[in-house]
Design a protein around this motif. Sequence first.
Motif, PDB file in Angstrom:
ATOM      1  N   VAL A 223       0.836  -1.208   0.000  1.00 29.04           N
ATOM      2  CA  VAL A 223       0.000   0.000   0.000  1.00 29.04           C
ATOM      3  C   VAL A 223       0.868   1.255   0.000  1.00 29.04           C
ATOM      4  O   VAL A 223       0.570   2.221  -0.718  1.00 29.04           O
ATOM      5  N   SER A 224       1.937   1.272   0.785  1.00 23.79           N
ATOM      6  CA  SER A 224       2.804   2.459   0.808  1.00 23.79           C
ATOM      7  C   SER A 224       3.460   2.676  -0.554  1.00 23.79           C
ATOM      8  O   SER A 224       3.564   3.814  -1.030  1.00 23.79           O
ATOM      9  N   ILE A 225       3.891   1.585  -1.204  1.00 20.24           N
ATOM     10  CA  ILE A 225       4.477   1.700  -2.548  1.00 20.24           C
ATOM     11  C   ILE A 225       3.437   2.231  -3.532  1.00 20.24           C
ATOM     12  O   ILE A 225       3.718   3.135  -4.332  1.00 20.24           O
ATOM     13  N   ARG A 226       2.222   1.683  -3.467  1.00 21.16           N
ATOM     14  CA  ARG A 226       1.172   2.098  -4.399  1.00 21.16           C
ATOM     15  C   ARG A 226       0.796   3.569  -4.198  1.00 21.16           C
ATOM     16  O   ARG A 226       0.722   4.336  -5.169  1.00 21.16           O
ATOM     17  N   LEU A 227       0.575   3.968  -2.943  1.00 22.79           N
ATOM     18  CA  LEU A 227       0.130   5.335  -2.687  1.00 22.79           C
ATOM     19  C   LEU A 227       1.199   6.356  -3.054  1.00 22.79           C
ATOM     20  O   LEU A 227       0.906   7.363  -3.708  1.00 22.79           O
ATOM     21  N   LEU A 228       2.430   6.112  -2.627  1.00 22.43           N
ATOM     22  CA  LEU A 228       3.501   7.065  -2.911  1.00 22.43           C
ATOM     23  C   LEU A 228       3.752   7.176  -4.417  1.00 22.43           C
ATOM     24  O   LEU A 228       3.844   8.284  -4.962  1.00 22.43           O
ATOM     25  N   SER A 229       3.843   6.036  -5.097  1.00 25.22           N
ATOM     26  CA  SER A 229       4.134   6.045  -6.535  1.00 25.22           C
ATOM     27  C   SER A 229       3.010   6.713  -7.318  1.00 25.22           C
ATOM     28  O   SER A 229       3.244   7.629  -8.124  1.00 25.22           O
TER      29      SER A 229
ATOM     30  N   LEU B 178       4.206  -6.643 -11.660  1.00 26.13           N
ATOM     31  CA  LEU B 178       3.018  -6.536 -10.817  1.00 26.13           C
ATOM     32  C   LEU B 178       2.923  -5.156 -10.172  1.00 26.13           C
ATOM     33  O   LEU B 178       1.843  -4.555 -10.130  1.00 26.13           O
ATOM     34  N   LEU B 179       4.047  -4.644  -9.677  1.00 24.54           N
ATOM     35  CA  LEU B 179       4.039  -3.314  -9.052  1.00 24.54           C
ATOM     36  C   LEU B 179       3.669  -2.235 -10.073  1.00 24.54           C
ATOM     37  O   LEU B 179       2.853  -1.345  -9.786  1.00 24.54           O
ATOM     38  N   ALA B 180       4.257  -2.318 -11.264  1.00 25.76           N
ATOM     39  CA  ALA B 180       3.942  -1.341 -12.314  1.00 25.76           C
ATOM     40  C   ALA B 180       2.477  -1.436 -12.714  1.00 25.76           C
ATOM     41  O   ALA B 180       1.806  -0.415 -12.933  1.00 25.76           O
ATOM     42  N   PHE B 181       1.968  -2.655 -12.804  1.00 21.72           N
ATOM     43  CA  PHE B 181       0.562  -2.856 -13.166  1.00 21.72           C
ATOM     44  C   PHE B 181      -0.353  -2.246 -12.115  1.00 21.72           C
ATOM     45  O   PHE B 181      -1.327  -1.552 -12.442  1.00 21.72           O
ATOM     46  N   ILE B 182      -0.059  -2.501 -10.831  1.00 19.71           N
ATOM     47  CA  ILE B 182      -0.901  -1.994  -9.748  1.00 19.71           C
ATOM     48  C   ILE B 182      -0.915  -0.468  -9.731  1.00 19.71           C
ATOM     49  O   ILE B 182      -1.969   0.153  -9.537  1.00 19.71           O
ATOM     50  N   VAL B 183       0.241   0.151  -9.950  1.00 18.73           N
ATOM     51  CA  VAL B 183       0.339   1.611  -9.889  1.00 18.73           C
ATOM     52  C   VAL B 183      -0.247   2.272 -11.138  1.00 18.73           C
ATOM     53  O   VAL B 183      -1.058   3.200 -11.041  1.00 18.73           O
ATOM     54  N   ILE B 184       0.146   1.796 -12.325  1.00 17.43           N
ATOM     55  CA  ILE B 184      -0.238   2.476 -13.569  1.00 17.43           C
ATOM     56  C   ILE B 184      -1.595   2.014 -14.079  1.00 17.43           C
ATOM     57  O   ILE B 184      -2.506   2.820 -14.286  1.00 17.43           O
TER      58      ILE B 184
ATOM     59  N   TRP C 272      -2.804  14.320  -3.843  1.00 17.68           N
ATOM     60  CA  TRP C 272      -2.138  14.703  -2.596  1.00 17.68           C
ATOM     61  C   TRP C 272      -2.527  13.787  -1.444  1.00 17.68           C
ATOM     62  O   TRP C 272      -1.700  13.496  -0.573  1.00 17.68           O
ATOM     63  N   SER C 273      -3.766  13.324  -1.412  1.00 18.18           N
ATOM     64  CA  SER C 273      -4.165  12.421  -0.327  1.00 18.18           C
ATOM     65  C   SER C 273      -3.416  11.093  -0.423  1.00 18.18           C
ATOM     66  O   SER C 273      -3.093  10.476   0.602  1.00 18.18           O
ATOM     67  N   MET C 274      -3.112  10.658  -1.649  1.00 16.35           N
ATOM     68  CA  MET C 274      -2.288   9.457  -1.812  1.00 16.35           C
ATOM     69  C   MET C 274      -0.882   9.676  -1.271  1.00 16.35           C
ATOM     70  O   MET C 274      -0.322   8.817  -0.572  1.00 16.35           O
ATOM     71  N   VAL C 275      -0.303  10.832  -1.578  1.00 12.91           N
ATOM     72  CA  VAL C 275       1.037  11.140  -1.079  1.00 12.91           C
ATOM     73  C   VAL C 275       1.023  11.203   0.447  1.00 12.91           C
ATOM     74  O   VAL C 275       1.904  10.632   1.114  1.00 12.91           O
ATOM     75  N   ILE C 276       0.032  11.879   1.015  1.00 10.59           N
ATOM     76  CA  ILE C 276      -0.070  12.006   2.478  1.00 10.59           C
ATOM     77  C   ILE C 276      -0.233  10.631   3.122  1.00 10.59           C
ATOM     78  O   ILE C 276       0.453  10.288   4.093  1.00 10.59           O
ATOM     79  N   GLY C 277      -1.154   9.831   2.582  1.00  9.16           N
ATOM     80  CA  GLY C 277      -1.365   8.492   3.120  1.00  9.16           C
ATOM     81  C   GLY C 277      -0.127   7.626   2.981  1.00  9.16           C
ATOM     82  O   GLY C 277       0.223   6.869   3.901  1.00  9.16           O
ATOM     83  N   GLY C 278       0.559   7.735   1.842  1.00  9.42           N
ATOM     84  CA  GLY C 278       1.771   6.948   1.617  1.00  9.42           C
ATOM     85  C   GLY C 278       2.885   7.331   2.566  1.00  9.42           C
ATOM     86  O   GLY C 278       3.585   6.461   3.107  1.00  9.42           O
ATOM     87  N   VAL C 279       3.062   8.633   2.797  1.00  4.91           N
ATOM     88  CA  VAL C 279       4.092   9.101   3.733  1.00  4.91           C
ATOM     89  C   VAL C 279       3.761   8.629   5.147  1.00  4.91           C
ATOM     90  O   VAL C 279       4.629   8.138   5.881  1.00  4.91           O
TER      91      VAL C 279
END
Length: 301
Positions: A31-37, A214-220, A184-191
């Motif tokens: 989740v942290s990887i997904r939100l920050l990315s 898988l990580l690229a697929f989940i994010v993009i 921004w809420s994704m960045v805040i949640g990820g941080v």
Amino acid sequence: MVLCAAVCWALSGIAAQLFFQHFAAAPGILVSIRLLSAGVIMILLQSLIQGTKNAFSVWSHKKDRLTLLVFGLIGMLGVQYTFFAAIHHGNAATATLLQYLGPIFIIVYVSLQFRRMPGSRELIAFLLALTGIFFMTTSGSVDSLTITLEAFIWGILSAIAAAFYTLFPAKLLKAWGPVSVVGWSMVIGGVGLSLFHPPWFFDWSQGSLLLFALLAFIVIVGTITPFYLFLDSLRFVTPAQASILGSAEPLTAVLVTTVFLHTPMDPVQLLGSLCIIVSVLVLALRSARKDASGADKTASG
């Protein structure tokens, strides 16, 4: 566009299930990887398309800054973490279906807030949802659960978080637009989550083509693409119509997990899944009729 967005969101859950099956990682890491990315990419895209000033304008008002922080740390982080935890302890299909109970919790909240009984359609949707939960989690037998207790609890928490996610940021979205607020809420949640589940603590020695794919697929494909598709679709359809078409997400999740991932789901569980999807459609159709009625009145002057 709505259908493509719904399928992308569903496939994101499937990709998360495959990630947990193949790699050793807690839900918080993913989740942290997904939100920050996703958050950083969305803010960068907005800066390129609309200008840096527009992308950072949401931070110009003190009251809105506080609201954004609350939404990021409770709304965005809450809905993302609970959903992925439900996948981690169960599978993508049950997690998606349980999260789709969010509108039922909205009905409960609104009914308590205004001290009124739900309407007939809302009661029908509520009963269908309860029936669906019973069939899906017990396969019709009260003696045992067909999913783990952890998956059920995280799934219900995901639905509650989704209700909060829907209700809380209304004024913020109206003032600053969904791209800024969600990015921004994704960045805040990820941080915030990175303080407890830092992405750099993940065992990257597991690294392989499958991991990064898988990580690229989940994010993009599973985050940024469906978000923009869904938002752009609102130029052509009403939010209620989009909600109806969005029901393709749990349907896709069920089909892919049962057919391609061979996750067992008996006929009673499938009936329960159908009940939950129909409960969402009942509420969405009610909203669509309200939209149509409002449009007719406006057209007639």
